[in-house]
Scaffold this motif. Structure first.
Motif: not given
Length: 463
Positions: A177-199
């Motif tokens: 099994i191969s894996f895409h390794c990024e913590n998606g849960y934290i990434i989703d939160k960071l993306r939400e924060e970026a958009i809320l801040n107009g980034n």
């Protein structure tokens, strides 16, 4: 009657030999000197290398955004074979609520009589349940001996418990099994924060996917793999942080196989900055993981040279800059994730690896051909110049110089990640199972002749 390739230098991971190769039908039947027979066609490879066709074990052809497909299997594999790649392994993606069999049937419809390269599939698992577990056995019977799971993307990611159970099943079956390794849960939160801040600009794609989140999920995966006591394969490694985490695991004795891509060796995060008149141009480089710093480029090259990184694939997933990437012009989270690259891999690794003495010619063949074939159950049928192997052969003249231009590429996409890069080499001939497909960089066979390849069990190793 056969074909003799003479006066060339045969390259393998073990060295370079000055011998001739005789092809009959689809296979290499003899390697040596003075091996021609009456009626054989003679190809003079003087000054050129004779190498096994490259294998790209990470492609996403036929990817759709806003109802548009840039590179289909037809155009994508045509670009691949033009660039020295004779076999690809694409990802057949299970959708949540769907089955592996449904995904396989869908991908078979896309590929049938439609590929210039030979091909196989990894099966993406996005919905882990008892039926999926049973279907893994069915896929192995179909010659699909590798799977993929994600730590990121809401529509694909699975939990740690599912990964644990899937790794147990893969160990039972002797598959990988191969894996895409990024913590998606934290990434989703960071993306939400970026958009809320107009980034909203493309650079925030990179800013919201920091290397720490690649390192964290790699650490988590390795820990699960240690508990199960089975190897894991990490796709598209991008960062020095992730690389160092893997080295610590290897020192403990854990088996970890690593893939990286040309973009993580040659490009860096500065490409996300506004360039010229178009501040949105960084969207061309929106891929996951994102581009990292120059230090990561250096560490990954060193890992290749040392044999700590096993494979260079492309993660080719093409979307046009116009219309498709522009979906995210007011919100970086809506930019389709992925970039082209299957046409350029071979020459880029030769030019910036071998010619700049970061790796040897033998290492190039190892990471583009031999290791992919061994790890994913194609060796020795493919990945090597050997008697009895498929005659997937590249005759590569290293002396030609050219410049990469999107307007000249075969990839069906409106830009190139490596626009303006100098590259060296010319493909004098490219054979697929003994048939000449490319001559002097021109495709001479207009009909796709790629065949599905049933694969055996992976050969696990750490160099």
């Amino acid at each position: 009657m056969g074909i003799i390739i003479t006066n060339g230098r045969i390259v393998s991971s073990e060295g370079i030999l000055e011998k001739d190769v005789r092809i009959v039908g689809e296979k290499i039947v003899e390697i040596g000197l003075n091996i021609s027979k009456a009626g054989d066609k003679i190809i003079d490879a003087k000054g050129s290398y004779i190498m096994p066709g490259a294998i790209d074990v990470h492609t996403h052809f036929d990817a759709d955004a806003c109802g548009i497909v840039a590179d289909s299997f037809y155009t994508g594999t045509k670009a691949a074979i033009s660039g020295g790649t004779t076999t690809i392994i694409d990802f057949a993606e299970q959708v949540k609520g769907g089955t592996l069999r449904e995904a396989l049937n869908q991908w078979n419809e896309k590929t049938e009589d439609n590929t210039y390269t030979d091909y196989g599939y990894h099966m993406t698992i996005s919905d882990w349940n008892k039926e999926t577990q049973k279907e893994m056995e069915d896929m192995v019977k179909e010659g699909i001996t590798s799977f993929k799971m994600f730590f990121a993307y809401k529509d694909l990611q699975v939990g740690d418990g599912a990964i644990y159970e899937a790794l147990k099943k893969s160990k039972e079956l002797g598959v990988l099994i191969s894996f895409h390794c990024e913590n998606g849960y934290i990434i989703d939160k960071l993306r939400e924060e970026a958009i809320l801040n107009g980034n909203i600009e493309p650079i925030f794609h990179m800013e919201t996917r920091p290397p720490a989140l690649e390192r964290e999920s790699i650490s988590r995966l390795i820990s699960i793999g240690e508990v199960v006591n089975t190897p894991v394969y990490i796709v598209h490694l991008s960062s020095k942080e992730g690389y160092e985490e893997i080295q610590r695991a290897k020192e403990r004795g854990q088996k970890v196989l690593i893939e990286t891509c040309p973009q993580y060796l040659l490009l860096n995060k500065d490409y996300y900055l506004p360039r010229g008149q178009d501040s949105f141009e960084g969207a061309k480089y929106v891929m996951s993981p994102p581009l990292r710093d120059i230090e990561s480029n250096k560490v990954l090259w060193k890992g290749l040279n040392l044999g700590e990184i096993d494979v260079v694939a492309t993660d080719h997933c093409a979307f046009n800059y116009k219309v498709q990437k522009e979906l995210g012009i007011d919100d970086f989270t809506k930019i389709p994730n992925g970039a082209p690259g299957v046409e350029n891999r071979f020459k880029l690794i030769y030019t910036y690896g071998v010619r700049e003495k970061k790796i040897t010619m033998e290492k190039l063949v190892e990471v583009l051909s031999e290791n992919p074939a061994k790890i994913f159950g194609l060796y020795p049928k493919k990945g090597v110049i050997k008697e009895g192997s498929h005659a997937d052969i590249v005759i590569f003249n290293p002396e030609y110089k050219s410049i990469i231009k999107a307007e000249e590429q075969i990839q069906n996409v409106d830009y190139n990640l490596y626009e303006g890069f100098i590259q060296y080499g010319r493909f004098e001939y490219i054979f697929l199972r003994g048939q000449i497909i490319v001559e002097k960089e021109k495709i001479i066979n207009s009909t796709p002749t790629g065949k599905y390849q049933r694969r055996g069990k992976p050969k696990f190793h750490n160099n």
